[in-house]
Scaffold this motif. Structure first.
Motif, PDB file in Angstrom:
ATOM      1  N   LEU A 181      -0.942   6.651   1.789  1.00  0.00           N
ATOM      2  CA  LEU A 181      -1.978   6.139   2.234  1.00  0.00           C
ATOM      3  C   LEU A 181      -2.040   5.982   3.687  1.00  0.00           C
ATOM      4  CD1 LEU A 181      -5.003   5.526   1.952  1.00  0.00           C
ATOM      5  CD2 LEU A 181      -4.017   3.091   1.132  1.00  0.00           C
ATOM      6  N   GLN A 182      -0.966   5.350   4.002  1.00  0.00           N
ATOM      7  CA  GLN A 182      -0.500   5.089   5.280  1.00  0.00           C
ATOM      8  C   GLN A 182      -0.465   6.323   6.335  1.00  0.00           C
ATOM      9  OE1 GLN A 182       3.066   2.607   5.306  1.00  0.00           O
ATOM     10  NE2 GLN A 182       1.985   1.178   3.710  1.00  0.00           N
TER      11      GLN A 182
ATOM     12  N   GLY B 278     -10.974   6.239  18.866  1.00  0.00           N
ATOM     13  CA  GLY B 278     -10.509   7.641  18.021  1.00  0.00           C
ATOM     14  C   GLY B 278      -9.846   8.508  18.881  1.00  0.00           C
TER      15      GLY B 278
ATOM     16  N   LEU C 220      -1.739   9.274   5.800  1.00  0.00           N
ATOM     17  CA  LEU C 220      -3.069   9.708   5.952  1.00  0.00           C
ATOM     18  C   LEU C 220      -4.234   9.055   6.902  1.00  0.00           C
ATOM     19  CD1 LEU C 220      -3.982  10.770   2.007  1.00  0.00           C
ATOM     20  CD2 LEU C 220      -3.191  12.098   3.952  1.00  0.00           C
ATOM     21  N   PHE C 221      -3.745   7.590   7.040  1.00  0.00           N
ATOM     22  CA  PHE C 221      -4.512   6.671   7.809  1.00  0.00           C
ATOM     23  C   PHE C 221      -4.356   7.072   9.438  1.00  0.00           C
ATOM     24  CE2 PHE C 221      -5.000   2.849  10.367  1.00  0.00           C
ATOM     25  CZ  PHE C 221      -6.418   2.719  10.191  1.00  0.00           C
TER      26      PHE C 221
ATOM     27  N   MET D  36     -10.627   8.690  13.832  1.00  0.00           N
ATOM     28  CA  MET D  36     -12.223   8.203  13.348  1.00  0.00           C
ATOM     29  C   MET D  36     -12.692   7.166  13.762  1.00  0.00           C
ATOM     30  SD  MET D  36     -11.888  10.235   9.490  1.00  0.00           S
ATOM     31  CE  MET D  36     -13.720  10.063   9.356  1.00  0.00           C
ATOM     32  N   ILE D  37     -11.697   6.347  14.136  1.00  0.00           N
ATOM     33  CA  ILE D  37     -12.170   4.699  14.794  1.00  0.00           C
ATOM     34  C   ILE D  37     -13.043   4.949  15.915  1.00  0.00           C
ATOM     35  CG2 ILE D  37     -11.381   2.677  15.678  1.00  0.00           C
ATOM     36  CD1 ILE D  37      -8.837   3.085  14.549  1.00  0.00           C
TER      37      ILE D  37
ATOM     38  N   THR E 205       0.978  -1.095  -0.037  1.00  0.00           N
ATOM     39  CA  THR E 205      -0.086   0.050  -0.062  1.00  0.00           C
ATOM     40  C   THR E 205       0.841   1.252  -0.114  1.00  0.00           C
ATOM     41  OG1 THR E 205      -0.207  -0.173   2.259  1.00  0.00           O
ATOM     42  CG2 THR E 205      -1.845  -1.218   1.185  1.00  0.00           C
TER      43      THR E 205
ATOM     44  N   CYS F 151      -2.634   9.872  10.296  1.00  0.00           N
ATOM     45  CA  CYS F 151      -2.953  11.203  10.856  1.00  0.00           C
ATOM     46  C   CYS F 151      -4.498  11.569  10.929  1.00  0.00           C
ATOM     47  CB  CYS F 151      -2.551  12.207   9.752  1.00  0.00           C
ATOM     48  SG  CYS F 151      -0.524  12.213   9.967  1.00  0.00           S
ATOM     49  N   PHE F 152      -5.277  10.970  10.180  1.00  0.00           N
ATOM     50  CA  PHE F 152      -6.526  11.469   9.859  1.00  0.00           C
ATOM     51  C   PHE F 152      -7.606   9.903  10.147  1.00  0.00           C
ATOM     52  CE2 PHE F 152      -4.246  14.054   6.852  1.00  0.00           C
ATOM     53  CZ  PHE F 152      -4.333  15.225   7.607  1.00  0.00           C
ATOM     54  N   GLY F 153      -7.130   8.892   9.908  1.00  0.00           N
ATOM     55  CA  GLY F 153      -8.130   7.970   9.964  1.00  0.00           C
ATOM     56  C   GLY F 153      -8.175   7.271  11.470  1.00  0.00           C
ATOM     57  N   LEU F 154      -7.002   7.336  12.156  1.00  0.00           N
ATOM     58  CA  LEU F 154      -6.890   6.644  13.537  1.00  0.00           C
ATOM     59  C   LEU F 154      -8.063   7.536  14.241  1.00  0.00           C
ATOM     60  CD1 LEU F 154      -3.314   5.826  14.416  1.00  0.00           C
ATOM     61  CD2 LEU F 154      -5.153   4.226  13.619  1.00  0.00           C
TER      62      LEU F 154
END
Length: 219
Positions: free
Chosen positions: A67-68, A83, A70-71, A78-79, A63, A73-76
């Protein structure tokens, strides 16, 4: 553009380069040992551990690094449920992303280095009466690092260039200041200056690794 203009933008860009160098140092110091541990995990006789390590390497290498980042910084954040506890400083998150990503690449490099060692080396070590620890530390690891060194050097140069991805997660590094100057002054000169700074960093790194390679050859 005049020399005075280049001088005026050089200060902020060198300030951004400090962030670039800091990220590189943190990533290289942390990812190389982690990569070696992953290599050992892959070669482990404990099947679940080996499969887990192989799966991790496959995902991280398969991957995009962007993408990693962004995940993380911004994805974690949002869990659902957890989160709010995973909100990280942007620079810390970027360092984490780089370390986790490059550890997977270094793991494959070290695995290749181990595979390049003749099995006769292990047999010869037994004949000499060396135990497993002595064989690994005195015979196997020095040869593995000698074989892997060119690939490690190449990956390290790639790491320097990949630090520009900090720009995508709003960390003020070298490219950020170059882009700011371009937008403000309507000139591409800052891009050329940034390119020269990157070239200088990669040159220093290349000379450093060439020196190490020469040392290994003479030993």
């Amino acid at each position: 553009m005049s020399f005075d203009y280049i001088t005026s933008i050089l200060g902020p860009m060198l300030e951004g380069a400090q962030m670039t160098v800091l990220l590189f140092i943190i990533a290289i110091i942390a990812s190389i040992p982690l990569g070696f541990l992953l290599t050992l995990a892959v070669k482990s006789d404990i099947k679940p551990l080996s499969l887990l390590a192989e799966g991790y390497i496959y995902v991280m290498r398969g991957t995009p690094l962007l993408l990693q980042l962004l995940f993380i910084c911004f994805g974690l954040p949002m869990i659902p449920g957890i989160g709010e506890y995973l909100v990280l400083d942007r620079f810390v998150a970027a360092c984490l992303g780089f370390v986790l990503n490059y550890a997977a690449y270094f793991a494959e490099i070290f695995r290749g280095g181990l595979l390049a060692i003749d099995k006769g080396q292990y047999e010869a070590s037994k004949v000499l009466g060396l135990n497993k620890w002595q064989t690994t530390t005195r015979i196997i690891l020095p040869q593995m690092f000698r074989v892997a060194l060119p690939a490690v050097a190449n990956e390290s140069v790639t790491l320097v260039k990949d630090t520009a991805l900090l720009y995508a997660v709003a960390v003020p590094e070298l490219l950020h200041f170059a882009q700011t100057a371009v937008n403000r002054d309507f000139t591409i000169v800052p891009f050329f200056v940034a390119g020269l700074i990157y070239l200088m960093m990669t040159l220093v790194l290349t000379l450093f690794f060439k020196g190490i390679e020469r040392k290994f050859k003479f030993e």
